[in-house]
Design an enzyme around this catalytic site. Structure first.
Site, PDB file in Angstrom:
ATOM      1  N   MET A  33     -31.560 -43.796 -91.459  1.00 39.17           N
ATOM      2  CA  MET A  33     -32.715 -44.511 -93.083  1.00 39.17           C
ATOM      3  C   MET A  33     -33.262 -44.158 -92.226  1.00 39.17           C
ATOM      4  O   MET A  33     -34.007 -44.440 -90.926  1.00 39.17           O
ATOM      5  CB  MET A  33     -32.442 -46.071 -93.315  1.00 39.17           C
ATOM      6  CG  MET A  33     -31.104 -46.117 -93.619  1.00 39.17           C
ATOM      7  SD  MET A  33     -30.676 -47.212 -94.792  1.00 39.17           S
ATOM      8  CE  MET A  33     -29.433 -47.610 -95.574  1.00 39.17           C
TER       9      MET A  33
ATOM     10  N   HIS B 172     -35.329 -51.430 -92.131  1.00 43.05           N
ATOM     11  CA  HIS B 172     -36.805 -52.483 -91.932  1.00 43.05           C
ATOM     12  C   HIS B 172     -36.049 -53.860 -91.693  1.00 43.05           C
ATOM     13  O   HIS B 172     -36.370 -54.633 -91.514  1.00 43.05           O
ATOM     14  CB  HIS B 172     -38.044 -52.802 -93.189  1.00 43.05           C
ATOM     15  CG  HIS B 172     -38.196 -50.767 -92.821  1.00 43.05           C
ATOM     16  ND1 HIS B 172     -38.166 -49.823 -93.571  1.00 43.05           N
ATOM     17  CD2 HIS B 172     -38.920 -50.604 -91.785  1.00 43.05           C
ATOM     18  CE1 HIS B 172     -38.881 -48.975 -93.584  1.00 43.05           C
ATOM     19  NE2 HIS B 172     -39.797 -49.436 -92.013  1.00 43.05           N
TER      20      HIS B 172
HETATM   21  P1  AMP Z   1     -41.983 -47.766 -89.379  1.00 44.81           P
HETATM   22  O1  AMP Z   1     -42.095 -48.386 -91.115  1.00 44.81           O
HETATM   23  O2  AMP Z   1     -40.938 -46.206 -89.711  1.00 44.81           O
HETATM   24  O3  AMP Z   1     -42.916 -47.766 -88.777  1.00 44.81           O
HETATM   25  O4  AMP Z   1     -40.748 -48.610 -88.933  1.00 44.81           O
HETATM   26  C1  AMP Z   1     -40.273 -49.406 -88.737  1.00 44.81           C
HETATM   27  C2  AMP Z   1     -39.632 -50.020 -87.836  1.00 44.81           C
HETATM   28  O5  AMP Z   1     -38.625 -50.330 -88.262  1.00 44.81           O
HETATM   29  C3  AMP Z   1     -40.284 -49.173 -86.013  1.00 44.81           C
HETATM   30  O6  AMP Z   1     -39.297 -50.188 -85.375  1.00 44.81           O
HETATM   31  C4  AMP Z   1     -38.940 -48.462 -87.367  1.00 44.81           C
HETATM   32  O7  AMP Z   1     -38.211 -48.053 -85.549  1.00 44.81           O
HETATM   33  C5  AMP Z   1     -37.694 -49.741 -87.631  1.00 44.81           C
HETATM   34  N1  AMP Z   1     -36.955 -48.622 -88.002  1.00 44.81           N
HETATM   35  C6  AMP Z   1     -36.924 -47.793 -88.844  1.00 44.81           C
HETATM   36  N2  AMP Z   1     -36.013 -47.046 -90.123  1.00 44.81           N
HETATM   37  C7  AMP Z   1     -35.465 -48.086 -89.201  1.00 44.81           C
HETATM   38  C8  AMP Z   1     -33.419 -47.447 -88.914  1.00 44.81           C
HETATM   39  N3  AMP Z   1     -33.258 -46.651 -89.715  1.00 44.81           N
HETATM   40  N4  AMP Z   1     -32.460 -48.428 -88.652  1.00 44.81           N
HETATM   41  C9  AMP Z   1     -33.201 -49.254 -87.699  1.00 44.81           C
HETATM   42  N5  AMP Z   1     -34.468 -49.699 -87.166  1.00 44.81           N
HETATM   43  C10 AMP Z   1     -35.175 -48.476 -88.554  1.00 44.81           C
END
Ligand code: AMP
Length: 283
Positions: free
Chosen positions: A185, A37
Site C-alpha cells: 500500500m 497508515h
Molecule cells: P508516508 O505518508 O508515505 O510518509 O508514510 C507514513 C508512514 O506510514 C511511514 O512510516 C511509512 O513507512 C508508513 N507506511 C506507508 N505505507 C505503508 C504500508 N503499506 N505498510 C506499512 N506502513 C506503511
C-alpha cells in the site's frame, strides 16, 4: 479528535496530556491515508497513550523533478479515517508553519546510510526526512514513534538519528500492509492507471520469488536477484531503478544472505515511483 495547524497550539495540547500522565504515541505521515497508515495508527492507539498523527507533505524531502506537486492530498478524507482509527490529535501544519522562511538553514544529515539506494537515487531525500522528523519529534515530544517497514531504509536512517542525537524516543517498526495481490500500500498507488496498477504487482511477485528461493536454502544474493529479475523481465512496464540484496542495518549489498537480509527494490510504473522490500535472510 482535535486538529491543530500551528506549533504553539499542538504543543500546548500535548503538554496538558503529558501533565495528566499520558504517554504520547506518534505516527508521522504525509497524508492520503491508507490501510498501511491505519495499521500504524491502530498499533499506536492500542498502547493506551494519546495517539497523535501528523499530516504534512514535506517539501524538503522531494527533489526538484519529483512528485511534490502531484502528491495526493485529501485532508478531509484523512480526518475521517483518522477519527475512525482512534486518533486523538492531528497536527496538520501548512508549509509556512514548518518552514517560515521557505527553507531551513540547519539540517540533519544522515551520513553514508542516507547516501545509498534511496539516497543515491533521491539526493537530499533522507536529509529532508531526518530534518522534518527531528522537527516533528521536538514539536510533539513522543514517547514512541510508529514507522512502516515498507520504507525500511527510512526506519534505519531514523533509528540512527535517534541514537546519534540521543533523542528520547522509541521507534516501533510495523509490518508492510499489502493489497490482495501483494502490492505494498502506498499513497502513490492511487496515481497508477488501471493497467499500470495490474503490472505493479510484479514488484511483489519478484520479491516473493526471491524470498521463497531463499527459504529453499539459497544463500547467494546473485542467484536470489536473478530469480527476482526473471519475474520483472516479463513485465517491461515495470522499469527497475535498483534491485539489491542488502544488510538490514547498513543497507550495503551482501554476497551471501545472513539473518535479516533484505531484498530491496525501486521501480517506475508509468510516472509513478514505487519501492518495496522483503526479508530473504531467514537463517
Ligand atoms: P508516508 O505518508 O508515505 O510518509 O508514510 C507514513 C508512514 O506510514 C511511514 O512510516 C511509512 O513507512 C508508513 N507506511 C506507508 N505505507 C505503508 C504500508 N503499506 N505498510 C506499512 N506502513 C506503511
Amino acid at each position: 479528535m482535535r486538529v491543530f495547524r500551528t506549533i504553539p497550539q499542538v504543543r500546548q495540547e500535548l503538554a496538558g496530556a503529558r501533565r495528566d500522565g499520558r504517554s504520547i504515541e506518534f505516527v508521522p505521515t504525509m497524508g492520503a491515508l491508507h490501510a498501511g497508515h491505519l495499521q500504524l495508527i491502530r498499533t499506536a492507539a492500542g498502547s493506551g497513550g494519546l495517539t497523535v498523527i501528523s499530516v504534512f507533505v514535506n517539501p524538503l524531502q522531494f527533489g526538484p523533478s519529483e512528485d511534490f506537486e502531484v502528491y495526493p492530498r485529501d485532508l478531509d478524507a484523512d480526518l475521517a479515517l483518522a477519527l475512525e482509527a482512534g486518533v486523538d490529535v492531528v497536527f496538520a501544519p501548512p508549509a509556512a508553519e514548518m518552514y517560515p522562511s521557505g527553507q531551513v538553514q540547519t539540517r540533519v544529515e544522515p551520513g553514508p546510510l542516507g547516501q545509498i539506494l534511496e539516497g543515491d537515487h533521491r539526493p537530499g531525500h533522507f536529509a529532508g526526512v531526518a530534518t522534518v522528523c527531528a522537527k516533528l519529534f521536538h514539536i510533539v515530544g513522543p514517547d514512541r514513534v510508529y514507522l512502516g517497514r515498507k520504507d525500511a531504509q527510512q526506519v534505519a536512517v531514523l533509528g540512527q538519528m535517534v541514537r546519534d542525537l540521543n533523542l528520547p524516543v522509541e521507534l516501533v517498526a510495523c509490518p508492510t500492509v499489502r493489497e490482495p495481490d501483494g502490492l505494498a500500500m502506498s499513497s502513490r498507488n492511487r496515481r497508477l492507471a488501471p493497467d499500470e496498477r495490474r503490472e505493479a504487482s510484479a514488484i511483489y511477485e519478484a520479491l516473493q520469488a526471491a524470498a521463497s528461493h531463499a527459504e529453499e536454502g539459497e544463500a547467494s544474493a546473485a542467484r536470489l536477484l536473478s530469480r527476482a529479475r526473471r519475474v520483472l523481465d516479463q513485465h517491461p512496464a515495470v522499469r527497475v531503478q535498483y534491485l539489491e540484496v542488502v544488510h538490514p542495518q547498513t543497507f550495503e549489498p551482501v554476497d551471501t544472505v545472513s539473518s535479516g537480509a533484505l531484498i530491496v527494490v525501486a521501480a517506475h510504473v508509468g510516472s509513478v515511483r514505487l519501492i518495496d522490500n522483503c526479508i530473504v535472510g531467514t537463517a
